[in-house]
Design a protein around this motif. Structure first.
Motif, mmCIF file in Angstrom:
data_model
loop_
_atom_site.group_PDB
_atom_site.id
_atom_site.type_symbol
_atom_site.label_atom_id
_atom_site.label_comp_id
_atom_site.label_asym_id
_atom_site.label_seq_id
_atom_site.Cartn_x
_atom_site.Cartn_y
_atom_site.Cartn_z
ATOM 1 N N LEU A 101 1.082 -3.057 2.080
ATOM 2 C CA LEU A 101 2.276 -2.507 1.433
ATOM 3 C C LEU A 101 2.550 -3.195 0.098
ATOM 4 C CD1 LEU A 101 4.781 -2.079 4.420
ATOM 5 C CD2 LEU A 101 3.443 -0.302 3.283
ATOM 6 N N LYS A 102 2.309 -4.490 0.017
ATOM 7 C CA LYS A 102 2.555 -5.223 -1.227
ATOM 8 C C LYS A 102 1.614 -4.778 -2.340
ATOM 9 C CE LYS A 102 4.299 -9.344 1.124
ATOM 10 N NZ LYS A 102 4.077 -10.804 1.370
ATOM 11 N N HIS A 103 0.367 -4.426 -1.973
ATOM 12 C CA HIS A 103 -0.627 -4.061 -2.989
ATOM 13 C C HIS A 103 -0.670 -2.557 -3.253
ATOM 14 C CE1 HIS A 103 -2.320 -8.091 -3.350
ATOM 15 N NE2 HIS A 103 -2.312 -8.186 -2.024
ATOM 16 N N LYS A 104 0.136 -1.773 -2.545
ATOM 17 C CA LYS A 104 0.220 -0.322 -2.773
ATOM 18 C C LYS A 104 -1.178 0.305 -2.801
ATOM 19 C CE LYS A 104 4.561 -0.449 -5.348
ATOM 20 N NZ LYS A 104 5.270 -0.006 -6.592
ATOM 21 N N CYS A 105 -1.813 0.281 -1.669
ATOM 22 C CA CYS A 105 -3.193 0.736 -1.558
ATOM 23 C C CYS A 105 -3.351 2.196 -1.987
ATOM 24 C CB CYS A 105 -3.681 0.582 -0.124
ATOM 25 S SG CYS A 105 -3.623 -1.124 0.476
ATOM 26 N N TRP A 106 -4.333 2.442 -2.835
ATOM 27 C CA TRP A 106 -4.715 3.769 -3.324
ATOM 28 C C TRP A 106 -3.640 4.414 -4.188
ATOM 29 C CZ3 TRP A 106 -9.706 4.466 -2.574
ATOM 30 C CH2 TRP A 106 -10.309 3.879 -1.462
ATOM 31 N N SER B 23 -7.831 3.228 4.745
ATOM 32 C CA SER B 23 -8.038 4.446 3.962
ATOM 33 C C SER B 23 -6.741 5.193 3.683
ATOM 34 C CB SER B 23 -9.012 5.376 4.699
ATOM 35 O OG SER B 23 -8.456 5.776 5.939
ATOM 36 N N ILE B 24 -5.618 4.737 4.239
ATOM 37 C CA ILE B 24 -4.348 5.439 4.126
ATOM 38 C C ILE B 24 -3.690 5.159 2.785
ATOM 39 C CG2 ILE B 24 -2.086 5.758 5.162
ATOM 40 C CD1 ILE B 24 -4.438 6.803 6.816
ATOM 41 N N HIS B 25 -3.198 6.219 2.137
ATOM 42 C CA HIS B 25 -2.492 6.084 0.867
ATOM 43 C C HIS B 25 -1.156 5.384 1.080
ATOM 44 C CE1 HIS B 25 -0.364 7.282 -2.821
ATOM 45 N NE2 HIS B 25 -1.564 7.482 -3.356
ATOM 46 N N HIS B 26 -0.719 4.656 0.061
ATOM 47 C CA HIS B 26 0.501 3.860 0.156
ATOM 48 C C HIS B 26 1.731 4.697 0.516
ATOM 49 C CE1 HIS B 26 3.518 0.849 -0.776
ATOM 50 N NE2 HIS B 26 4.057 1.659 -1.690
ATOM 51 N N HIS B 27 1.851 5.898 -0.014
ATOM 52 C CA HIS B 27 3.024 6.724 0.237
ATOM 53 C C HIS B 27 3.120 7.211 1.690
ATOM 54 C CE1 HIS B 27 3.631 7.896 -4.285
ATOM 55 N NE2 HIS B 27 4.066 6.679 -3.996
ATOM 56 N N GLU B 28 2.001 7.215 2.380
ATOM 57 C CA GLU B 28 2.020 7.702 3.759
ATOM 58 C C GLU B 28 2.865 6.805 4.665
ATOM 59 O OE1 GLU B 28 0.371 10.684 4.991
ATOM 60 O OE2 GLU B 28 0.644 10.895 2.825
ATOM 61 N N TRP B 29 2.878 5.533 4.398
ATOM 62 C CA TRP B 29 3.676 4.614 5.209
ATOM 63 C C TRP B 29 5.172 4.852 4.985
ATOM 64 C CZ3 TRP B 29 0.647 2.835 8.697
ATOM 65 C CH2 TRP B 29 -0.673 2.515 8.407
ATOM 66 N N SER B 30 5.551 5.204 3.758
ATOM 67 C CA SER B 30 6.953 5.498 3.484
ATOM 68 C C SER B 30 7.410 6.737 4.249
ATOM 69 C CB SER B 30 7.157 5.699 1.977
ATOM 70 O OG SER B 30 6.828 4.524 1.262
ATOM 71 N N LYS B 31 6.560 7.752 4.297
ATOM 72 C CA LYS B 31 6.892 8.957 5.058
ATOM 73 C C LYS B 31 6.989 8.642 6.552
ATOM 74 C CE LYS B 31 4.600 11.997 1.722
ATOM 75 N NZ LYS B 31 3.536 13.005 1.502
ATOM 76 N N LEU B 32 6.109 7.775 7.015
ATOM 77 C CA LEU B 32 6.109 7.437 8.439
ATOM 78 C C LEU B 32 7.391 6.722 8.848
ATOM 79 C CD1 LEU B 32 4.581 7.230 11.157
ATOM 80 C CD2 LEU B 32 3.637 5.063 10.334
ATOM 81 N N VAL B 33 7.873 5.783 8.031
ATOM 82 C CA VAL B 33 9.038 4.995 8.445
ATOM 83 C C VAL B 33 10.311 5.844 8.424
ATOM 84 C CG1 VAL B 33 8.002 2.831 7.689
ATOM 85 C CG2 VAL B 33 9.421 4.117 6.094
ATOM 86 N N VAL B 34 10.431 6.819 7.510
ATOM 87 C CA VAL B 34 11.581 7.718 7.541
ATOM 88 C C VAL B 34 11.606 8.486 8.850
ATOM 89 C CG1 VAL B 34 12.605 9.766 6.488
ATOM 90 C CG2 VAL B 34 11.764 7.936 5.045
ATOM 91 N N PHE B 35 10.460 9.005 9.210
ATOM 92 C CA PHE B 35 10.326 9.778 10.444
ATOM 93 C C PHE B 35 10.610 8.923 11.670
ATOM 94 C CE2 PHE B 35 7.570 11.730 13.743
ATOM 95 C CZ PHE B 35 8.123 13.005 13.765
ATOM 96 N N VAL C 97 13.755 6.103 -4.605
ATOM 97 C CA VAL C 97 13.454 7.439 -4.065
ATOM 98 C C VAL C 97 12.583 8.149 -5.096
ATOM 99 C CG1 VAL C 97 14.440 9.609 -3.262
ATOM 100 C CG2 VAL C 97 15.651 7.471 -2.845
ATOM 101 N N VAL C 98 11.327 8.354 -4.755
ATOM 102 C CA VAL C 98 10.340 8.868 -5.716
ATOM 103 C C VAL C 98 9.636 10.083 -5.121
ATOM 104 C CG1 VAL C 98 9.998 6.575 -6.706
ATOM 105 C CG2 VAL C 98 8.538 7.351 -4.822
ATOM 106 N N PRO C 99 9.080 10.939 -5.978
ATOM 107 C CA PRO C 99 8.307 12.093 -5.472
ATOM 108 C C PRO C 99 7.043 11.623 -4.770
ATOM 109 C CG PRO C 99 8.949 12.410 -7.779
ATOM 110 C CD PRO C 99 9.241 10.978 -7.443
ATOM 111 N N MET C 100 6.777 12.240 -3.626
ATOM 112 C CA MET C 100 5.565 11.936 -2.851
ATOM 113 C C MET C 100 4.974 13.226 -2.315
ATOM 114 S SD MET C 100 6.721 8.541 -0.683
ATOM 115 C CE MET C 100 7.383 7.100 -1.502
ATOM 116 N N ASN C 101 4.709 14.155 -3.204
ATOM 117 C CA ASN C 101 4.227 15.464 -2.776
ATOM 118 C C ASN C 101 2.740 15.489 -2.488
ATOM 119 O OD1 ASN C 101 6.823 16.510 -3.142
ATOM 120 N ND2 ASN C 101 6.426 16.936 -5.308
ATOM 121 N N SER C 102 1.998 14.518 -3.026
ATOM 122 C CA SER C 102 0.539 14.535 -2.843
ATOM 123 C C SER C 102 0.185 14.116 -1.440
ATOM 124 C CB SER C 102 -0.112 13.609 -3.852
ATOM 125 O OG SER C 102 0.340 12.275 -3.695
#
Length: 482
Positions: free
Chosen positions: A302-307, A321-333, A477-482
């Motif tokens: 998380l600190k290095h914002k992978c990919w 292999s997981i993109h950094h934004h995927e973890w943000s989506k996971l924790v909201v859920f 709060v940033v766009p994470m559409n990709s």
């Protein structure tokens, strides 16, 4: 007309004196006893008739002047509605009653959302022939299957297939809610209405054993060939998987597998069970025993914002292999549903109950070395390794705001703007009601609208807590559409 003679006190005195004067005039006391007894009823009848006639006459006069029996506010309104000539006459008359009773009607309860509905079609059940279990024909049909079939042990029959003549997925408008894709609707209809031909217990690589049903559209028994034709049957206690699927689509995450509620005669003691679409391309993110993903390596990634922004991570960053934004989506859920099995399987971030899995298995006592705690159910598709798939989404609605698991948010500095905007829009309840109404089996199993409202109440309160956390900790709060 003298107004003094029409007062209630004068009328009562006149009515009392009238029968007495009549008896005196008629020399009532000189008559024999028998005549006295006959005259008295006649006099009473005349007295009552005269009393009723007087009261009706007075009420008629009052109806002609309704402003005399109303309060000051209504009296003023009647003056304004009349001609000037009438106003001059009425102003000289003062109201005779001031003790007016006002009746207030209770307003209707404001409904949080309007759900589209229509008349339910009549149920036309078709006659289904029960296939005998364990017969010679069954053995011949099952001989070509590679997996271990549970038909005999579960007592499965064709009655478990949906054969009621109508779909339990209710879409009465021209279009489904916009957060569902065409593939979602197709998958929901398949899971709810397809004709089931077999139920097997399978163990895909990297997963625990699953109860998998197969439809008539699938001709093989190989789990790898079960593409869009198989569903995972879960326990009735895991019905929150259906709610999680709808919440995921409304938040714009699109990371869960489609799930509906379905009733089986041979499974779950006849109770509705959650059924999740099986995707054979699913694979654990780290499936090698020497490369397990734990809490420490997760926080480092998380600190290095992978990919992030296409930057290839370095080996020392502990990236997967997981993109950094995927973890943000996971924790909201996971925070809204308080799912702890993925990121906090030992229940280190809240006070668990005795019936929680982490307590039953003794994992809760292992919270001292938090960095070594292994993450579970971290899954992606083989052809899409950068995006997570939210698998095993058992949710918990009985955890109050004083015992929420904030450990799930640790290390997160950004959250998806689309999901946060839904939470801020004050329309989460409306969308959940409209969405969950589509699944009739789930809607009925939760007690209808009243039961669904209680679940939404919990999610709304947690959403307020999450929004407060975002403001207090400066979460971007940033766009994470990709």
């Amino acid at each position: 007309m003298d107004t003094h003679s029409t007062r209630p006190g004068n009328v009562c005195v006149a009515l009392i004196c009238l029968p007495v004067s009549f008896l005196k005039v008629c020399n009532f006391w000189k008559y024999p006893a028998l005549r006295k007894y006959l005259i008295i009823p006649v006099v009473c009848f005349v007295y009552l008739f005269f009393t009723v006639h007087v009261s009706r006459t007075s009420s008629t006069r009052q109806d002609k002047h309704p402003d005399l029996w109303t309060g000051n506010s209504v009296y003023s309104h009647s003056k304004n509605a009349q001609d000037p000539a009438d106003v001059e006459v009425n102003e000289s008359v003062s109201p005779t009653r001031s003790n007016v009773v006002y009746i207030t009607l209770k307003s209707k309860r404001h409904k949080p959302a309007i759900i589209r509905g229509t008349v339910r079609p009549k149920l036309r059940r078709k006659k289904v022939k029960v296939r005998p279990q364990g017969g010679t024909q069954d053995k011949a049909n099952d001989a070509g299957h590679d997996t271990n079939t549970l038909n005999k042990r579960l007592g499965y029959s064709e009655l478990d297939a949906s054969d009621t003549g109508y779909s339990t997925i209710r879409i009465y408008s021209e279009k489904a809610p916009p957060w569902f894709s065409n593939d979602d609707i197709t998958a929901m209809r398949f899971l709810a209405d397809c004709k089931i031909t077999q139920i097997d217990e399978v163990a895909p690589p990297g997963f625990s054993s699953l109860i998998l049903f197969k439809s008539a559209t699938n001709g093989t028994g190989d789990v790898d060939e079960c593409r869009k034709c198989c569903g995972i049957v879960k326990r009735p206690l895991d019905m929150s998987e259906v709610f999680a699927f709808h919440l995921d689509r409304i938040l714009g995450l699109n990371r869960t597998l489609p799930a509906v509620s379905r009733r089986f005669h041979s499974l779950g003691d006849g109770q509705p069970c959650p059924v999740v679409l099986w995707d054979p391309s699913l694979s654990p993110v780290v499936d090698q025993p020497s490369e397990k993903l734990n809490w420490g390596s997760y926080q480092t990634s998380l600190k290095h914002k992978c990919w992030h922004r296409g930057v290839i991570p370095k080996p020392e960053w502990s990236c997967t292999s997981i993109h950094h934004h995927e973890w943000s989506k996971l924790v909201v859920f996971d925070f809204l549903l308080q799912i702890y099995e993925r990121l906090d399987k030992n229940c280190c971030g809240f006070k668990p109950r005795p019936e929680d899995t982490c307590v039953e298995l003794g994992h809760h006592e292992e919270c001292r070395d938090k960095d070594s705690i292994e993450l579970r159910h971290i899954v992606h598709r083989k052809h899409d390794p950068h995006r997570l798939v939210f698998f095993n989404n058992k949710s918990y609605f009985d955890r109050d705001e004083g015992n929420l698991n904030f450990r799930l948010l640790e290390g997160i500095k950004e959250l998806p703007d689309q999901s946060v905007s839904v939470l801020r829009s004050q329309r989460l309840r409306e969308k959940l009601l409209q969405s969950l109404f589509l699944d009739q089996q789930y809607w009925d199993s939760q007690g209808g609208r009243q039961g669904i409202e209680k679940l939404i109440d919990v999610i709304e309160r947690r959403a307020k807590v999450l929004l407060t956390y975002i403001n207090a900790h400066g979460i971007k709060v940033v766009p994470m559409n990709s």
